[in-house]
Motif scaffolding. Structure first.
Motif, PDB file in Angstrom:
ATOM      1  N   ARG A  59       0.838  -1.209   0.000  1.00  0.00           N
ATOM      2  CA  ARG A  59       0.000   0.000   0.000  1.00  0.00           C
ATOM      3  C   ARG A  59       0.873   1.260   0.000  1.00  0.00           C
ATOM      4  N   ASN A  60       1.896   1.262   0.845  1.00  0.00           N
ATOM      5  CA  ASN A  60       2.768   2.434   0.918  1.00  0.00           C
ATOM      6  C   ASN A  60       3.510   2.664  -0.393  1.00  0.00           C
ATOM      7  N   LEU A  61       3.949   1.574  -1.016  1.00  0.00           N
ATOM      8  CA  LEU A  61       4.640   1.698  -2.298  1.00  0.00           C
ATOM      9  C   LEU A  61       3.697   2.250  -3.362  1.00  0.00           C
ATOM     10  N   ALA A  62       2.467   1.767  -3.383  1.00  0.00           N
ATOM     11  CA  ALA A  62       1.497   2.254  -4.373  1.00  0.00           C
ATOM     12  C   ALA A  62       1.244   3.747  -4.187  1.00  0.00           C
ATOM     13  N   LYS A  63       1.096   4.180  -2.931  1.00  0.00           N
ATOM     14  CA  LYS A  63       0.873   5.602  -2.655  1.00  0.00           C
ATOM     15  C   LYS A  63       2.054   6.438  -3.128  1.00  0.00           C
ATOM     16  N   ASP A  64       3.277   5.941  -2.891  1.00  0.00           N
ATOM     17  CA  ASP A  64       4.469   6.674  -3.307  1.00  0.00           C
ATOM     18  C   ASP A  64       4.545   6.775  -4.823  1.00  0.00           C
ATOM     19  N   GLN A 114      -6.581   5.248  -5.425  1.00  0.00           N
ATOM     20  CA  GLN A 114      -5.248   5.725  -5.774  1.00  0.00           C
ATOM     21  C   GLN A 114      -5.152   6.105  -7.245  1.00  0.00           C
ATOM     22  N   ARG A 115      -5.787   5.314  -8.109  1.00  0.00           N
ATOM     23  CA  ARG A 115      -5.764   5.621  -9.538  1.00  0.00           C
ATOM     24  C   ARG A 115      -6.424   6.972  -9.813  1.00  0.00           C
ATOM     25  N   ALA A 116      -7.481   7.287  -9.052  1.00  0.00           N
ATOM     26  CA  ALA A 116      -8.173   8.566  -9.232  1.00  0.00           C
ATOM     27  C   ALA A 116      -7.268   9.743  -8.881  1.00  0.00           C
TER      28      ALA A 116
END
Length: 421
Positions: free
Chosen positions: A30-35, A88-90
């Motif tokens: 999750r943290n990697l995706a946010k970054d 996250q995509r949004a």
């Protein structure tokens, strides 16, 4: 995705490999995706190998997985994660990429050699050398990254609330974070981020005015990353503002009715009950507010040896000699940087007294500390130049841990100020 990735061993298919990553490393994923969403890119090329019409990932499975699920959130292994990746995509700014740059290798033996060097430890220097705590701390203090909440975000929020944000362009946050990357630098503009909480340490109105000036210099491109790349650059810029009367007076603390600190980070563990500790090093292991420029490399090394590495009770002779060297080097640093007038024949005690009077005139130390330096000339005193010289030259003068601690504690404030120049 590599269904036989070395993280998990051989699995049935790509779907199973993705599910494993989230089962074992969900928080990290999750943290990697946010970054990735925040940065709009990945910083390391995945290592891939062609297989017929596809490419199999051998290093970078987590990065590629995040990109795949951002591209198609329905592929996430749970409905909760599907919602997360849709959200996250949004947040993605601009067009989402359909291609990424990769390191392509066709020789599997070469791939294994690359993985061996990246992921199996230092290997006596062959592999990637990881940073220890000190190296990580040096990076954080240099760049302002990875040290908790962003100081630039906190500053921008306060300036917006006070209607002091520049209107023309956005603030260069990376440059602002680098400028105020360490607590001593932040305190010069009247703010602190201790404990992960933003608060004012000086008069709030004056501090906001200083921050507004910095923000304006950033948006006007009068202050760019190259100006604050190292400690000397940061210090020179803040010295310039101080000379213009822009910075707040550290002697005027923030009023009790000032702005409230930002909220504490979530899930703060209760602190353990304090227990008395025995001092084992000459210099206590606390923050002295020093920011180390490259020109003070040896000073920094000696300071750290005396603060963290040399056991005072096991190595009193080594500690005593290094204390003498540290005082000498710190003194010469201040004399040169501050332009203190000394004579060629002046001995250590005289030079230290002159530097002390210069520090007092600059408001850096008080009269009590100057008196300690005046007594430093007297050979019959424990804290004296004569004692320091005996540590180095006398075959019969054995330093004791208690005497050494007393000497440091008496001179610490002065030595620190000499190093801050």
């Amino acid at each position: 995705m590599n269904r036989a990735n070395d993280r998990h061993g051989e699995l049935e298919n790509e779907t199973a490999a993705i599910a494993w990553l989230f089962k074992e490393r969900e928080t990290h994923m999750r943290n990697l995706a946010k970054d990735i969403v925040e940065q709009g890119e990945i910083y390391e090329y995945p290592l891939v190998s062609p297989e017929k019409t596809k490419f199999t990932v051998f290093d970078g499975n987590r990065r590629v997985t995040c990109l795949k699920l951002l591209d198609d959130p329905r592929r996430a292994p749970t409905t909760e994660l599907q919602t997360f990746f849709r959200e996250q995509r949004a947040l993605w700014k601009g067009a989402f990429p359909k291609e990424i740059t990769c390191q392509v290798e066709t020789d599997r033996e070469r791939i294994d050699e690359i993985l061996f060097r990246r992921h199996t430890g230092v290997q006596k220097g062959i592999g990637q050398s990881t940073w220890d705590d000190r190296m990580t701390s040096t990076f954080v203090n240099r760049t302002g990254k990875g040290g908790g909440p962003s100081v630039a975000d906190e500053i921008e929020k306060r300036l917006a609330e006070a209607n002091l944000l520049p209107s023309r362009r956005k603030i260069q946050r990376s440059t602002l974070n680098r400028l105020l990357s360490a607590e001593p630098l932040r305190q010069r503009v009247g703010i602190s981020m201790k404990g992960g909480r933003f608060h004012f340490t000086s008069d709030e109105k004056k501090s906001l005015a200083a921050l507004a000036r910095i923000a304006k210099d950033l948006t006007d491109r009068k202050l760019v990353l190259g100006h604050v790349w190292d400690t000397d650059g940061k210090t020179n810029y803040l010295d310039k503002l101080e000379g213009e009367g822009i910075l707040p007076d550290p002697a005027k603390p923030a009023s009790p009715g000032g702005s409230k600190p930002s909220a504490k980070p979530a899930k703060v563990k209760p602190s353990a009950k304090a227990t008395p500790t025995v001092r084992t090093t000459l210099i206590p292991q606390k923050d002295f507010g020093l920011v180390w420029p490259g020109r003070l490399q040896r000073h920094h090394q000696i300071f750290e040896e005396l603060q963290f590495h040399l056991d005072l009770h096991k190595h009193p002779n080594a500690v005593s000699v290094l204390l003498r060297v540290l005082i000498e080097l710190a003194l010469e640093n201040y004399i040169q940087r501050a332009g203190v007038a000394v004579q060629e024949g002046d001995k250590l005690a005289s030079r230290l007294e002159k530097a002390g009077l210069h520090l007092k005139a600059a408001g850096k130390i008080d009269g009590k500390q100057v008196e300690v330096l005046k007594k430093f000339k007297q050979g019959d005193k424990l804290v004296s130049a004569d004692t320091l010289n005996r540590y180095v030259h006398s075959p019969n003068f054995a330093p004791s841990p208690e005497h050494l601690m007393s000497m440091w504690d008496s001179l610490a404030d002065v030595v620190v100020e000499l190093l801050k120049a």
